[in-house]
Scaffold this motif. Structure first.
Motif, PDB file in Angstrom:
ATOM      1  N   LYS A  58       0.849  -1.197   0.000  1.00  0.00           N
ATOM      2  CA  LYS A  58       0.000   0.000   0.000  1.00  0.00           C
ATOM      3  C   LYS A  58       0.882   1.243   0.000  1.00  0.00           C
ATOM      4  CE  LYS A  58      -4.296  -1.517   2.227  1.00  0.00           C
ATOM      5  NZ  LYS A  58      -4.668  -2.183   1.018  1.00  0.00           N
ATOM      6  N   SER A  59       0.354   2.340  -0.549  1.00  0.00           N
ATOM      7  CA  SER A  59       1.137   3.576  -0.575  1.00  0.00           C
ATOM      8  C   SER A  59       0.226   4.783  -0.395  1.00  0.00           C
ATOM      9  CB  SER A  59       1.885   3.690  -1.908  1.00  0.00           C
ATOM     10  OG  SER A  59       2.291   5.017  -2.124  1.00  0.00           O
ATOM     11  N   GLU A  60       0.389   5.464   0.730  1.00  0.00           N
ATOM     12  CA  GLU A  60      -0.400   6.683   0.947  1.00  0.00           C
ATOM     13  C   GLU A  60      -0.024   7.738  -0.099  1.00  0.00           C
ATOM     14  OE1 GLU A  60      -1.505   9.621   4.640  1.00  0.00           O
ATOM     15  OE2 GLU A  60       0.460   9.728   3.706  1.00  0.00           O
ATOM     16  N   MET A  61       1.283   7.751  -0.451  1.00  0.00           N
ATOM     17  CA  MET A  61       1.764   8.743  -1.413  1.00  0.00           C
ATOM     18  C   MET A  61       1.062   8.581  -2.766  1.00  0.00           C
ATOM     19  SD  MET A  61       5.361   8.953  -3.381  1.00  0.00           S
ATOM     20  CE  MET A  61       6.566   8.980  -2.101  1.00  0.00           C
ATOM     21  N   LEU A  62       1.028   7.351  -3.270  1.00  0.00           N
ATOM     22  CA  LEU A  62       0.409   7.155  -4.587  1.00  0.00           C
ATOM     23  C   LEU A  62      -1.105   7.310  -4.530  1.00  0.00           C
ATOM     24  CD1 LEU A  62       2.424   4.473  -6.566  1.00  0.00           C
ATOM     25  CD2 LEU A  62       2.825   6.899  -6.287  1.00  0.00           C
ATOM     26  N   ASP A  63      -1.723   6.900  -3.401  1.00  0.00           N
ATOM     27  CA  ASP A  63      -3.174   7.111  -3.262  1.00  0.00           C
ATOM     28  C   ASP A  63      -3.494   8.600  -3.340  1.00  0.00           C
ATOM     29  OD1 ASP A  63      -3.759   4.476  -3.120  1.00  0.00           O
ATOM     30  OD2 ASP A  63      -3.999   4.405  -0.944  1.00  0.00           O
ATOM     31  N   LEU A  64      -2.651   9.391  -2.687  1.00  0.00           N
ATOM     32  CA  LEU A  64      -2.850  10.842  -2.707  1.00  0.00           C
ATOM     33  C   LEU A  64      -2.701  11.377  -4.138  1.00  0.00           C
ATOM     34  CD1 LEU A  64      -3.229  13.344  -0.897  1.00  0.00           C
ATOM     35  CD2 LEU A  64      -0.763  13.368  -0.521  1.00  0.00           C
ATOM     36  N   LEU A  65      -1.679  10.915  -4.841  1.00  0.00           N
ATOM     37  CA  LEU A  65      -1.457  11.393  -6.216  1.00  0.00           C
ATOM     38  C   LEU A  65      -2.579  10.944  -7.156  1.00  0.00           C
ATOM     39  CD1 LEU A  65       2.394  10.880  -6.651  1.00  0.00           C
ATOM     40  CD2 LEU A  65       1.166  13.034  -6.410  1.00  0.00           C
ATOM     41  N   ILE A  66      -3.078   9.727  -6.945  1.00  0.00           N
ATOM     42  CA  ILE A  66      -4.154   9.229  -7.817  1.00  0.00           C
ATOM     43  C   ILE A  66      -5.440  10.014  -7.581  1.00  0.00           C
ATOM     44  CG2 ILE A  66      -5.647   7.217  -8.254  1.00  0.00           C
ATOM     45  CD1 ILE A  66      -3.109   5.485  -7.629  1.00  0.00           C
ATOM     46  N   SER A  67      -5.643  10.497  -6.365  1.00  0.00           N
ATOM     47  CA  SER A  67      -6.812  11.330  -6.008  1.00  0.00           C
ATOM     48  C   SER A  67      -8.129  10.642  -6.341  1.00  0.00           C
ATOM     49  CB  SER A  67      -6.793  12.679  -6.721  1.00  0.00           C
ATOM     50  OG  SER A  67      -5.524  13.130  -6.982  1.00  0.00           O
ATOM     51  N   ARG A  68      -8.315   9.461  -5.785  1.00  0.00           N
ATOM     52  CA  ARG A  68      -9.593   8.776  -6.015  1.00  0.00           C
ATOM     53  C   ARG A  68     -10.743   9.615  -5.479  1.00  0.00           C
ATOM     54  NH1 ARG A  68      -6.305   4.430  -4.765  1.00  0.00           N
ATOM     55  NH2 ARG A  68      -6.003   3.066  -6.553  1.00  0.00           N
TER      56      ARG A  68
END
Ligand code: SF4
Ligand code: SF4
Length: 346
Positions: free
Chosen positions: A300-310
């Motif tokens: 899991k990655s908080e950084m990539l989740d933030l960048l993806i902006s679901r």
């Protein structure tokens, strides 16, 4: 604001959203407070990176004052012939003869040779700098940086159109209105911000490129991207104005060798990215790559989740209200002539 350059598709929706809202008054035809240019390229105004301004060793530098031609004039087109002329196959063409520059003149040209050509889009607004060169240069004290949120505004009542701010801004993000005799620039949609509504460019962006919030709010997206994950950098930090617009730099596809096989050399030359975002860019790209590899392994990655902006509205920190929630016309939001900060929401 943070803009993720890996998601910008160059659609110019931000540009049009801004134009529609703010720069349709008299004398503003050539003004595009938001621009999106293909890089490498000459940008808007043409050659702005070599026009000077900013600070060198803390000392203010007077740079070049860009002309309307360098920004690119608003062209007149043959709409009459195309839509109402009753003639077949008339192409849409500029009619004023000297249409040889525009605000996005070198769109999608880029650099590099086939099969290793490359380009990326660079959206730009005023950076609402912590050390605004424009403010330092104004003898009328017509430029203010708001204490509560750092938005930099020109008071149109105080401005006398001396244009020292245009010379001083190294990003050349100030326009001169010849009709009104005043300088004008991006106001970070402050009448919307004051009501908890994010900027028009960020709300309209279909690429979910733009994050909005406070740099010192540890729960907000800007703090997380700039300070916590350390993946967003200012453009041309060497100009010395401490910009408050940050960019997640573009990741590169690999170059192909003569057999069409991918090498480990990135297609966008690192020297070019360093020239835009400073030496830290290499580390940032490395961090992004490693995080991608971790996620590819199922982590899991908080950084990539933030960048993806679901969750789209999470991109705007405390500015997540719908324009309709605050009343008035949801598109226009403000009364005309509000730029001085003295107007109100309609
Ligand atoms: S980008 Fe230019 S106009 Fe905007 S605050 Fe900085 S110096 Fe001033
Ligand atoms: S609207 Fe978003 S995706 Fe489109 S050009 Fe602007 S920043 Fe890029």
């Amino acid at each position: 604001m943070v803009m993720d350059l890996n998601k910008c598709i160059g659609c110019q929706t931000c540009t049009v959203a801004c134009k529609r809202l703010w720069t349709r008054r008299e004398g503003m035809k050539h003004q595009w407070w938001n621009t999106v240019n293909s890089q490498p390229g000459t940008g808007t105004p043409h050659g702005w990176e070599n026009m000077g301004g900013g600070f060198k060793n803390g000392v203010a530098q007077a740079g070049h004052r860009p002309t309307v031609d360098e920004y690119g004039k608003a062209w007149e087109f043959n709409y009459q012939d195309v839509f109402y002329g009753g003639k077949d196959h008339v192409p849409l063409t500029p009619v004023d003869g000297d249409a040889d520059k525009g605000p996005n003149w070198d769109e999608d040209i880029g650099a590099g040779d086939y099969p290793n050509g490359y380009y990326f889009y660079l959206p730009r607004i005023c950076n609402h700098c912590t050390k605004p060169a424009c403010l330092a240069a104004c003898p009328r004290k017509a430029i203010d940086k708001r204490e509560e949120d750092g938005i930099v505004l020109i008071d149109e009542d105080k401005c006398r159109g001396y244009r020292f701010c245009q010379e001083a801004c190294p990003y050349k993000k100030i326009y001169y209105n010849e009709t009104l005799g005043i300088s004008q620039k991006c106001i970070f949609c402050f009448p919307r911000i004051d009501e908890g509504v994010t900027t028009a460019c960020s709300r309209q962006c279909p690429g979910r490129v733009r994050f909005v919030g406070y740099l010192d709010d540890p729960d907000g997206p800007i703090y997380k991207l700039v300070h916590e994950h350390k993946i967003a950098l200012p453009l041309h930090p060497e100009y010395g104005t401490q910009p408050n617009v940050f960019y997640v730099p573009p990741m590169s596809p690999p170059t192909l060798d003569k057999n069409g096989v991918a090498t480990d050399k990135p297609r966008i030359p690192m020297e070019y990215l360093v020239s835009l975002f400073g030496p830290e860019v290499e580390e940032v790209l490395d961090r992004l790559q490693k995080e991608r590899e971790r996620v590819a392994q199922g982590e899991k990655s908080e950084m990539l989740d933030l960048l993806i902006s679901r969750k789209w509205l999470d991109m705007f920190g405390p500015f997540d209200k719908h324009p309709r929630e605050v009343g008035g016309n949801p598109v226009q939001m403000v009364t005309p002539g509000v730029m001085t900060g003295k107007g109100g929401v309609a």
